[in-house]
Write an enzyme that holds these catalytic residues in place. Structure first.
Site, PDB file in Angstrom:
ATOM      1  N   HIS A  82       0.841  -1.201   0.000  1.00 46.15           N
ATOM      2  CA  HIS A  82       0.000   0.000   0.000  1.00 46.15           C
ATOM      3  C   HIS A  82       0.870   1.241   0.000  1.00 46.15           C
ATOM      4  CE1 HIS A  82      -3.441   2.551   0.834  1.00 46.15           C
ATOM      5  NE2 HIS A  82      -2.645   3.224   1.643  1.00 46.15           N
ATOM      6  N   ASP A 161     -15.450   3.220   7.071  1.00 43.29           N
ATOM      7  CA  ASP A 161     -14.422   4.188   6.693  1.00 43.29           C
ATOM      8  C   ASP A 161     -15.026   5.284   5.817  1.00 43.29           C
ATOM      9  OD1 ASP A 161     -11.675   5.189   6.379  1.00 43.29           O
ATOM     10  OD2 ASP A 161     -11.933   4.554   4.297  1.00 43.29           O
ATOM     11  N   ARG A 168     -14.846  13.339   8.619  1.00 46.91           N
ATOM     12  CA  ARG A 168     -13.515  13.926   8.841  1.00 46.91           C
ATOM     13  C   ARG A 168     -13.251  15.050   7.848  1.00 46.91           C
ATOM     14  NH1 ARG A 168      -9.782   9.058   8.019  1.00 46.91           N
ATOM     15  NH2 ARG A 168      -8.138  10.614   8.171  1.00 46.91           N
ATOM     16  N   SER A 183      -7.904   4.137   9.103  1.00 46.01           N
ATOM     17  CA  SER A 183      -8.584   4.152   7.808  1.00 46.01           C
ATOM     18  C   SER A 183      -7.833   3.258   6.808  1.00 46.01           C
ATOM     19  CB  SER A 183      -8.649   5.606   7.317  1.00 46.01           C
ATOM     20  OG  SER A 183      -8.985   5.664   5.965  1.00 46.01           O
ATOM     21  N   LYS A 187      -8.801  -1.119   5.701  1.00 42.27           N
ATOM     22  CA  LYS A 187      -9.006  -1.599   4.322  1.00 42.27           C
ATOM     23  C   LYS A 187      -8.014  -2.714   3.973  1.00 42.27           C
ATOM     24  CE  LYS A 187      -9.149   2.770   3.259  1.00 42.27           C
ATOM     25  NZ  LYS A 187      -9.258   4.135   2.818  1.00 42.27           N
TER      26      LYS A 187
HETATM   27  N1  URA Z   1      -5.808   7.291   2.875  1.00 42.32           N
HETATM   28  C1  URA Z   1      -6.844   6.627   3.456  1.00 42.32           C
HETATM   29  O1  URA Z   1      -7.248   5.574   2.980  1.00 42.32           O
HETATM   30  N2  URA Z   1      -7.401   7.149   4.560  1.00 42.32           N
HETATM   31  C2  URA Z   1      -6.983   8.309   5.128  1.00 42.32           C
HETATM   32  O2  URA Z   1      -7.519   8.718   6.135  1.00 42.32           O
HETATM   33  C3  URA Z   1      -5.919   8.998   4.508  1.00 42.32           C
HETATM   34  C4  URA Z   1      -5.336   8.457   3.377  1.00 42.32           C
END
Ligand code: URA
Length: 433
Positions: A82, A161, A168, A183, A187
Site C-alpha cells: 500500500h 471508513d 472527517r 482508515s 481496508k
Molecule cells: N488514505 C486513506 O485511505 N485514509 C486516510 O484517512 C488517509 C489516506
C-alpha cells in the site's frame, strides 16, 4: 450505553473498551448515532489520540463493518502493498508482477486517484480491455492461475471508513494520525493478505509533509497490522519530487514497462527494487542481499515483464500493448514547456505538478470526473539538474487544447530556481520493521 459518555471519556483521554467501540460502530452504521456526535468523537480523537490496543480494536471493528476477503485457500503467503499516495507513483504496476515473478502471491485491492494523486486502478484501466471490476471468483481465479490480481475496492469494503471519512473531511479531522492509520489499515485487513508492505510517502507531493510525521504514521500502522496478526513493514520514501518521469495514466504504464524491461529512470528502478525486495524479505524471511539478487534476476531474465503480460491478459487486457506501447492511448497535443531562465532546478513541488497533470485531464477534482487516460506530463528535467534558458523542461500531453495554458502556468509555478546545485535528497528515508 450512551454516545455522550464515550465522547466524554475520549475528551478526557481515556481509552475506550472493546464493547464501547462495538457500540460506536453499530450506531454509526445503523444511523442511530447522529453525525454531530460522531464528529465530536472524531475531534476528541484528534486531540487525545488512541492507545495502541484501543486503536487495534477500533481498526478491526472498522474492517468488520463490511465485506472481508478470505484468502486462506490461496497458495503461499499472500502479500499486499500500500502506498499512501503520491505523484507519478506507478510502483504497483512494476512491483506486483515483479514480486509474483519471484514466487509471491499478490492479491491486492487498489483505489482510484483523487485530487493531485493518481490511483493504480486508473492506470491499469488505461490498458485497452483491462478490467478491475472483478467478481470474487474472477479475482481468486487470476491469483490461482498466475499468482497475481489487482482489483478495485468492492463497494462494501469497510463502509464505516466511508462514513467516517466523509465526516472527517468536513470537520477538519482528516489529518489525525490515528484516524489515518485506522482508515488505511482497516481496508488492508479487510482485503485479507497475510503480509502488508506499506510505502509511506513524505514530501511536497505526499499526505505526510515531513519525515517525522511519516515515521509516526508508519509505526502506528505497523502496530495495528501486527496486533491484527499480519506481517507488516513500512518504507518511508521520498515524494518531494514526482517519482520517475511520467505523470498520467497511460504514460505511467509505459514507464512501468520500461522498468520491467530493465530500462528507464534509475530512481524509479531503485524504489521498485527496494519495495519488491522488502516484500520478499517480509514474506520469506530472506536477507536483503538475497532478496535484491532475486529481484534483479527477475528483471534481467525478462520473467517479471512476462509476468506483467500474463497479468494483463488474465484481467482482460491486450498484452500486445506492452510490447508496443504506442498502442496505449495517445494524446493529440504534445506541448513542450521551455525553461524561462537558466539555473539549477532547486525544487519541484510535486503536488503542484500533480495538479497540472490533473488539469490536463489525467486526474479528478471530484469523484464523478471522467479521466483522460492519455493526458499527463512527462518531465525532461528534475530537481537538481542544471538547465539552460529555452531548454525543454517537460512535455504536456493533452486532448483538450484549452487545458494547456493553465497546466503550463501551474507547472512553471511549481518550480524554484537557484544559482547553485541543491543537495541531493535520499530516495529511501527509512525502513520500519
Ligand atoms: N488514505 C486513506 O485511505 N485514509 C486516510 O484517512 C488517509 C489516506
Amino acid at each position: 450505553m450512551r454516545m455522550f459518555d464515550l465522547i466524554q471519556k475520549k475528551k478526557r483521554g481515556i481509552a475506550l473498551e472493546a464493547s464501547e467501540i462495538q457500540f460506536l460502530f453499530s450506531g454509526l452504521l445503523s444511523g442511530e448515532i447522529p453525525d454531530y456526535q460522531v464528529s465530536a468523537f472524531l475531534m476528541a480523537v484528534y486531540f487525545r489520540g488512541m492507545e495502541p490496543q484501543e486503536q487495534t480494536q477500533f481498526t478491526l471493528a472498522m474492517a468488520d463493518s463490511g465485506d472481508q476477503l478470505d484468502l486462506s485457500h490461496l497458495p503461499g503467503i499472500t502479500v499486499d502493498k500500500h502506498s499512501t499516495g503520491g505523484v507519478g507513483d506507478k510502483t504497483t504496476l512494476v512491483v506486483a508482477p515483479l514480486a509474483a515473478a519471484c514466487g509471491l502471491t499478490v492479491a491486492k485491492m487498489s483505489g482510484k486517484g483523487l485530487g493531485h494523486t493518481g490511483g493504480t486502478i486508473d492506470k491499469l484501466e488505461s490498458i485497452p480491455g483491462f478490467r478491475t471490476d472483478l467478481s470474487k471468483e474472477e479475482f481468486f481465479s487470476a491469483v490461482q492461475s498466475i499468482g497475481l490480481a489487482v482489483a478495485g475496492q468492492s463497494g462494501n469494503l469497510v463502509p464505516a471508513d466511508k462514513l467516517l471519512y466523509a465526516l472527517r473531511d468536513v470537520t477538519a479531522t482528516v489529518d489525525s494520525l490515528p484516524l489515518i492509520a485506522s482508515s488505511i489499515m482497516s481496508k488492508k485487513i479487510a482485503a485479507g493478505a497475510d503480509a502488508i508492505l506499506l510505502d509511506v510517502k513524505t514530501g511536497s507531493g505526499a499526505f505526510m509533509k515531513t519525515k517525522e510525521e511519516a515515521a509516526a504514521l508508519a509505526k502506528e500502522m505497523i502496530t495495528i497490522g501486527k496486533n491484527a496478526g499480519r506481517k507488516t513493514a513500512a518504507l518511508i520514501t521520498n515524494m518531494d519530487v514526482p517519482l520517475g518521469n511520467a505523470i498520467g495514466n497511460a504514460l505511467e504504464v509505459e514507464e512501468a514497462v520500461e522498468i520491467l524491461r530493465g530500462e528507464g529512470c534509475p530512481d524509479l528502478q531503485e524504489v521498485c527494487t527496494v519495495l519488491a525486495s522488502n516484500m520478499l524479505m517480509l514474506c520469506n524471511g530472506w536477507d536483503e542481499e538475497t532478496a535484491r539478487a532475486q529481484v534483479k534476476e527477475a528483471i534481467a531474465s525478462g520473467r517479471a515483464f512476462e509476468q506483467m503480460k500474463r497479468w494483463v491478459a488474465a484481467q482482460g487486457g491486450d498484452p500486445a500493448v506492452l510490447d508496443d506501447t504506442s498502442k496505449l492511448p495517445q494524446a493529440a497535443i504534445q506541448h513542450e514547456i521551455l525553461a524561462p531562465c537558466g539555473g539549477y532546478l532547486a525544487h519541484m513541488d510535486a503536488q503542484k505538478i500533480g495538479e497540472a497533470s490533473a488539469l490536463l485531464g489525467a486526474g479528478r477534482q471530484t469523484k464523478e470526473d471522467v479521466i483522460d487516460f492519455a493526458a499527463g506530463v512527462v518531465l525532461k528535467k528534475k530537481t537538481g539538474e542544471r538547465v539552460e534558458a529555452g531548454e525543454v523542461l517537460a512535455v504536456l500531453h493533452a486532448n483538450r487544447a484549452e487545458s494547456v495554458p493553465a497546466a503550463e502556468a501551474a507547472f512553471l509555478g511549481a518550480l524554484q530556481w537557484s544559482d547553485t546545485a541543491p543537495e541531493k535528497q535520499p530516495l529511501i528515508l527509512g525502513i520500519v520493521r
